[in-house]
Design a protein around this motif. Structure first.
Motif, mmCIF file in Angstrom:
data_model
loop_
_atom_site.group_PDB
_atom_site.id
_atom_site.type_symbol
_atom_site.label_atom_id
_atom_site.label_comp_id
_atom_site.label_asym_id
_atom_site.label_seq_id
_atom_site.Cartn_x
_atom_site.Cartn_y
_atom_site.Cartn_z
ATOM 1 N N CYS A 1 92.443 -51.243 -35.324
ATOM 2 C CA CYS A 1 93.213 -50.290 -35.561
ATOM 3 C C CYS A 1 93.764 -50.630 -37.022
ATOM 4 O O CYS A 1 94.613 -51.536 -37.034
ATOM 5 N N ALA B 1 88.728 -48.334 -33.257
ATOM 6 C CA ALA B 1 88.758 -47.444 -32.278
ATOM 7 C C ALA B 1 88.652 -45.913 -33.174
ATOM 8 O O ALA B 1 89.608 -45.827 -33.979
ATOM 9 N N GLN C 1 83.273 -48.093 -33.084
ATOM 10 C CA GLN C 1 83.992 -48.130 -31.603
ATOM 11 C C GLN C 1 84.501 -46.696 -31.526
ATOM 12 O O GLN C 1 85.330 -46.049 -31.987
ATOM 13 N N ARG D 1 82.719 -51.822 -24.294
ATOM 14 C CA ARG D 1 83.926 -52.824 -24.375
ATOM 15 C C ARG D 1 84.764 -52.318 -23.107
ATOM 16 O O ARG D 1 85.135 -51.234 -22.855
ATOM 17 N N LEU E 1 92.181 -65.078 -28.536
ATOM 18 C CA LEU E 1 92.912 -66.097 -29.497
ATOM 19 C C LEU E 1 91.774 -67.220 -29.835
ATOM 20 O O LEU E 1 92.081 -68.247 -29.823
ATOM 21 N N GLY F 1 89.549 -61.317 -33.663
ATOM 22 C CA GLY F 1 90.389 -60.420 -33.875
ATOM 23 C C GLY F 1 91.412 -60.939 -34.950
ATOM 24 O O GLY F 1 91.203 -60.801 -36.010
ATOM 25 N N ARG F 2 92.745 -61.322 -34.516
ATOM 26 C CA ARG F 2 93.517 -61.505 -35.180
ATOM 27 C C ARG F 2 93.592 -62.563 -36.471
ATOM 28 O O ARG F 2 94.016 -62.455 -37.506
HETATM 29 C C1 LIG Z 1 96.619 -54.660 -34.600
HETATM 30 C C2 LIG Z 1 95.491 -54.583 -33.639
HETATM 31 C C3 LIG Z 1 94.583 -53.493 -33.515
HETATM 32 C C4 LIG Z 1 93.626 -53.613 -32.368
HETATM 33 N N1 LIG Z 1 92.758 -52.431 -32.479
HETATM 34 C C5 LIG Z 1 91.783 -52.436 -31.608
HETATM 35 C C6 LIG Z 1 90.884 -51.465 -31.528
HETATM 36 O O1 LIG Z 1 90.872 -50.400 -32.277
HETATM 37 N N2 LIG Z 1 89.827 -51.528 -30.491
HETATM 38 C C7 LIG Z 1 89.772 -52.340 -29.533
HETATM 39 O O2 LIG Z 1 88.969 -52.557 -28.729
HETATM 40 N N3 LIG Z 1 90.697 -53.430 -29.650
HETATM 41 C C8 LIG Z 1 91.773 -53.395 -30.526
HETATM 42 N N4 LIG Z 1 92.533 -54.656 -30.645
HETATM 43 C C9 LIG Z 1 92.345 -55.926 -29.810
HETATM 44 C C10 LIG Z 1 91.491 -56.904 -30.296
HETATM 45 O O3 LIG Z 1 90.230 -56.126 -30.540
HETATM 46 C C11 LIG Z 1 91.566 -58.333 -29.744
HETATM 47 O O4 LIG Z 1 90.464 -57.644 -28.423
HETATM 48 C C12 LIG Z 1 92.510 -58.776 -29.297
HETATM 49 O O5 LIG Z 1 93.340 -58.773 -30.592
HETATM 50 C C13 LIG Z 1 92.358 -60.138 -28.714
HETATM 51 O O6 LIG Z 1 91.790 -60.905 -29.500
HETATM 52 P P1 LIG Z 1 92.025 -61.923 -30.715
HETATM 53 O O7 LIG Z 1 92.970 -62.930 -30.120
HETATM 54 O O8 LIG Z 1 91.031 -62.419 -31.194
HETATM 55 O O9 LIG Z 1 93.084 -61.325 -31.734
HETATM 56 C C14 LIG Z 1 93.468 -54.719 -31.479
HETATM 57 C C15 LIG Z 1 94.474 -55.668 -31.758
HETATM 58 C C16 LIG Z 1 95.648 -55.551 -32.866
HETATM 59 C C17 LIG Z 1 96.225 -56.855 -32.813
#
Ligand SMILES: Cc1cc2nc3c(=O)[nH]c(=O)nc-3n(C[C@H](O)[C@H](O)[C@H](O)COP(=O)(O)O)c2cc1C
Length: 313
Positions: free
Chosen positions: A2, A35, A77, A192, A261, A282-283
């Motif tokens: 998001c 999303a 998504q 998902r 992570l 992700g992050r």
């Molecule tokens: C700011 C932010 C926005 C996110 N938006 C979505 C989203 O729109 N759809 C989704 O499936 N997951 C979303 N997530 C979850 C991430 O896709 C991911 O599953 C989660 O951050 C863990 O992965 P990571 O450790 O690589 O960040 C979001 C996470 C964060 C921090």
């Protein structure tokens, strides 16, 4: 992820183009955009992207063209936040159970409303094809609408959409079926899921395997977790969702995306060699849009760089 960067309209803004194009330039293979709501009342928060009307197609087309020009594939998504919508004044859910004090109590959906929501997903899929996406990801994770149907913690219905697992899966099944009917047969459908609710009495990965095995038409599973309950009991560590991805891969025979992570190339490589078929980052990609280029360089993998950056390779 998001971006909270549209407005009431749900239209693509300059930020979205810059943000996603940077990741394409940075070497991401498949970008799954944030999303994107199939219904104004399905937005997680008020400035989410939308695809609930034909007016959204033009901006999304610009976005996919810009990403494709920079060498990445892109999936959308498709989402509905259900009881966790902060944009809806009267959110909806399978059962009238509020998420927490900070959220409105949702209204329980009747069968006609459920059918309408399935239609919203299929219309959104049709628009996604026109907007040039390479794949569709259906958001059935993180405690949003579809996940609310799947989890026994949030679905207390006693009609054909609730009760045992076969009934709780019906909404997802109808959504996948209706999306599939609107897209080319070569276009992949990703789902998902939250592999675990991380909460007593909720779904565990074994339940999610059963759920997925009841839904025909899924090409790839993107394995995440949690979000159904406000508090959950998960210990996050590097690669913490990979074991669930592996269990889903083994239990369903489907290819899976795993992660959690992941910030280093060795872990990503270990993941695709032992646990999953693709990794989600992700992050780390919020911190560092060119992470794939750097990771490849460090691992001595010859990834194609944008010609403009060749001298930095
Ligand atoms: C700011 C932010 C926005 C996110 N938006 C979505 C989203 O729109 N759809 C989704 O499936 N997951 C979303 N997530 C979850 C991430 O896709 C991911 O599953 C989660 O951050 C863990 O992965 P990571 O450790 O690589 O960040 C979001 C996470 C964060 C921090």
């Amino acid at each position: 992820m998001c971006q909270y960067s549209s407005d009431e309209s749900g239209l693509v803004k300059d930020w979205h183009i810059s943000h996603y194009v940077c990741r394409a330039v940075g070497g991401v293979g498949l970008i799954i955009i944030e999303a994107t709501s199939v219904d104004p009342d399905g937005r997680i928060s008020p400035n989410d992207l939308g695809i609930w009307s034909d007016q959204h197609i033009e901006g999304l087309r610009k976005l996919t063209d810009a990403i494709h020009k920079n060498g990445a594939k892109v999936a959308i998504q498709l989402a509905h936040a259900g009881r966790k919508s902060k944009a809806a004044s009267s959110p909806v859910a399978p059962s009238a159970i509020r998420f927490s004090e900070d959220y409105h109590e949702p209204a329980q959906l009747d069968k006609a409303e459920i059918a309408k929501l399935v239609e919203h997903f299929s219309e959104a899929a049709k628009r996604s094809v026109l907007a040039g996406f390479d794949a569709i990801e259906i958001h059935a994770a993180h405690g949003y609408l579809i996940n609310e149907f799947l989890s026994p913690l949030t679905n207390k219905r006693d009609d054909e959409y609730g009760g045992d697992l076969e009934k709780r899966v019906r909404f997802l099944k109808e959504v996948v079926e209706s999306v599939k009917a609107e897209i080319p047969s070569t276009m992949p459908i990703i789902v998902r899921v939250s592999a675990s609710d991380y909460y007593e009495g909720g779904n565990e990965v074994e339940d999610v395997v059963k759920i997925l095995n009841l839904v025909p038409g899924i090409d790839l599973v993107d394995v995440s977790g949690g979000g159904v309950m406000p508090e959950n009991h998960v210990k996050a560590f590097a690669g913490y969702q990979l074991d669930n991805a592996f269990k889903i891969k083994k239990g369903t025979g489907l290819p899976v995306i795993g992660g959690g992570l992941i910030t280093t190339y060795p872990l990503a490589e270990y993941a695709v060699n032992t646990k999953c078929d693709l990794v989600f980052i992700g992050r780390q990609l919020l911190r560092e849009p060119y992470w794939p280029l750097r990771a490849a360089k460090e691992a001595d993998v010859d990834l194609e760089w944008p010609f403009q950056y060749e001298r930095a390779k």
